[in-house]
Design an enzyme around this catalytic site. Structure first.
Site, PDB file in Angstrom:
ATOM      1  N   GLN A 151       0.826  -1.204   0.000  1.00 58.77           N
ATOM      2  CA  GLN A 151       0.000   0.000   0.000  1.00 58.77           C
ATOM      3  C   GLN A 151       0.859   1.253   0.000  1.00 58.77           C
ATOM      4  OE1 GLN A 151      -3.415   0.093  -0.362  1.00 58.77           O
ATOM      5  NE2 GLN A 151      -2.892  -2.029  -0.825  1.00 58.77           N
ATOM      6  N   ASP A 179      -6.644  -6.707  -5.291  1.00 60.59           N
ATOM      7  CA  ASP A 179      -6.269  -5.650  -6.232  1.00 60.59           C
ATOM      8  C   ASP A 179      -6.360  -6.116  -7.679  1.00 60.59           C
ATOM      9  OD1 ASP A 179      -5.781  -3.606  -4.477  1.00 60.59           O
ATOM     10  OD2 ASP A 179      -3.610  -3.826  -4.468  1.00 60.59           O
ATOM     11  N   HIS A 221     -52.689  18.666  -2.324  1.00 60.25           N
ATOM     12  CA  HIS A 221     -52.450  17.250  -2.078  1.00 60.25           C
ATOM     13  C   HIS A 221     -53.730  16.591  -1.569  1.00 60.25           C
ATOM     14  CE1 HIS A 221     -48.214  18.144  -2.480  1.00 60.25           C
ATOM     15  NE2 HIS A 221     -47.863  16.888  -2.192  1.00 60.25           N
TER      16      HIS A 221
END
Length: 422
Positions: free
Chosen positions: A250, A352, A411
């Site tokens: 990493q 990976d 509504h």
């Protein structure tokens, strides 16, 4: 504390500069289209090009010209990524009409987005594996138009051949030799030769990341990605050689990457630190990895594996490795991670490249609220309702009452219109 404040001020100043620079790029691309994109491509290292679109013949040529070993590895990785993406896709079932009460039928459809751009970085290294990780899930989801944006190599009009070969294996519909924030702007706004997309996914540098942040809303994005991270939980049974190797894997990404060891063993902590130093001496990327380890690496001694799990949940790392004697016993305590690697044989590097899970993962603590990229990112779960006259008669009085209580008269009338004249 004085140093901390100065560092934070420097970081804020840098962020301000990046924000302004990216905003200018997006505005210029939105106003001037291809001309602006071409100017930025040349400014940042590419060669002048008559077209950004990479012909299919170039993808096929690159695919044939890479080594048989690399071509075989790419095909194997592509097959595993595709298989897992299809399994994930098939786990998300459409929901046909279900009657929740008399005359009220509800359900949902699973619909792919119309188009997407997969941004494949090409700065320090040709990250052709990312091409597989982005394009294959989009294709498995059924996205009709899957584009890829890849920076051209320095002094060239084309991206790296290995990336073009990977895009051929992945099945990208359109490939463009465009990188940086200008690529994000082009696919969000559209230009004379690049049609806009509905969604942009993929990692990139700070400018690409900021561009995704600024165009979000106009287009969808996966998430805001930062520097790569790995956290290794290890007990006395773990190998310091393996732990050090995974930390350096990493750390070599860039100087902002982070490798963290959380262990219950002081012996392992000391030996892993020594192993990092030993392995750095034989690493081609030692300059970057050493700086990353020095500035961002950490070794934390935990009193117990339970405490180690708490630390991991607090950090919420991109990659979380569990290198302990009984790894499955720890799984129930772990909640926040991008991807989990269970047992010492489950190398993060396998994820990976070739195992099949996606390596496009949340960083900087984002694993507290999201998982990594998958086929599901390209699918919309869209609900629908079918309500019969009998169902409308049952729902209308309650809908009318609730709407009136909220002060939304229209509504209320819309609900009432289903059962009486208004």
């Amino acid at each position: 504390m004085r140093y901390y404040k100065e560092a934070k001020a420097k970081e804020l100043s840098q962020n301000t500069r990046i924000f302004a620079a990216v905003r200018e790029i997006i505005e210029r691309v939105g106003k001037h289209g291809d001309i602006a994109v071409a100017d930025y491509n040349v400014k940042f290292g590419g060669a002048p090009a008559a077209s950004f679109r990479v012909p299919q013949s170039e993808l096929e040529r690159a695919y044939e010209e890479i080594s048989p070993e690399l071509r075989g590895a790419i095909e194997r990785a592509a097959a595993n990524i595709r298989k897992f993406a299809e399994l994930q896709r098939d786990s998300l079932w459409p929901l046909g009409e279900v009657e929740v009460e008399e005359g009220v039928f509800l359900g949902h459809s699973v619909i792919p987005v119309d188009s997407c751009c997969c941004y494949v970085p090409g700065g320090n290294h040709p990250l052709f594996s990312t091409a597989l990780m982005l394009v294959i899930p989009a294709k498995a989801a059924g996205v009709p138009r899957v584009c890829a944006a890849v920076p051209p190599m320095r002094g060239s009009v084309l991206p790296h051949p290995a990336t073009l070969a990977a895009l051929k294996a992945a099945g990208a519909d359109e490939v463009y030799a465009v990188g940086g924030a200008q690529a994000i702007a082009a696919f969000a706004c559209g230009t004379e030769t690049i049609a806009p997309v509905a969604m942009i996914v993929g990692p990139g540098n700070k400018y690409v990341t900021e561009a995704k942040r600024q165009v979000y809303g106009k287009v969808g994005i996966d998430f805001i990605a930062g520097p790569s991270e790995v956290l290794v939980i290890a007990d006395d049974s773990a190998s310091p050689t393996v732990a050090a190797a995974d930390i350096l894997a990493q750390s070599e990404h860039d100087c902002d990457a982070a490798g963290i060891l959380v262990t219950t063993s002081e012996r392992l902590a000391r030996e892993t630190e020594a192993e990092v130093t030993r392995q750095l001496a034989n690493l081609d990327t030692a300059e970057t990895a050493a700086k990353s380890w020095e500035e961002n690496g950490r070794i934390i001694i935990a009193d117990s594996l339970s405490e180690a799990a708490d630390i991991a949940n607090e950090i919420a790392p991109e990659h979380l490795e569990v290198n302990v004697k009984e790894p499955f016993e720890l799984m129930g305590l772990l909640r926040n991670y991008g991807s989990l690697f269970i047992g010492e044989g489950s190398a993060e590097v396998f994820g990976d490249y070739v195992a099949g899970t996606n390596h496009t993962l949340p960083t900087m603590g984002a694993a507290r609220y999201t998982g990594g990229l998958s086929v599901i990112n390209f699918l919309k779960v869209c609900t629908f309702q079918h309500i019969t006259p009998q169902g409308a008669a049952k729902l209308a009085p309650d809908a009318e009452t609730m709407a009136a209580a909220e002060g939304l008269t229209a509504h209320a009338k819309a609900a009432a219109a289903r059962i009486r004249k208004i």
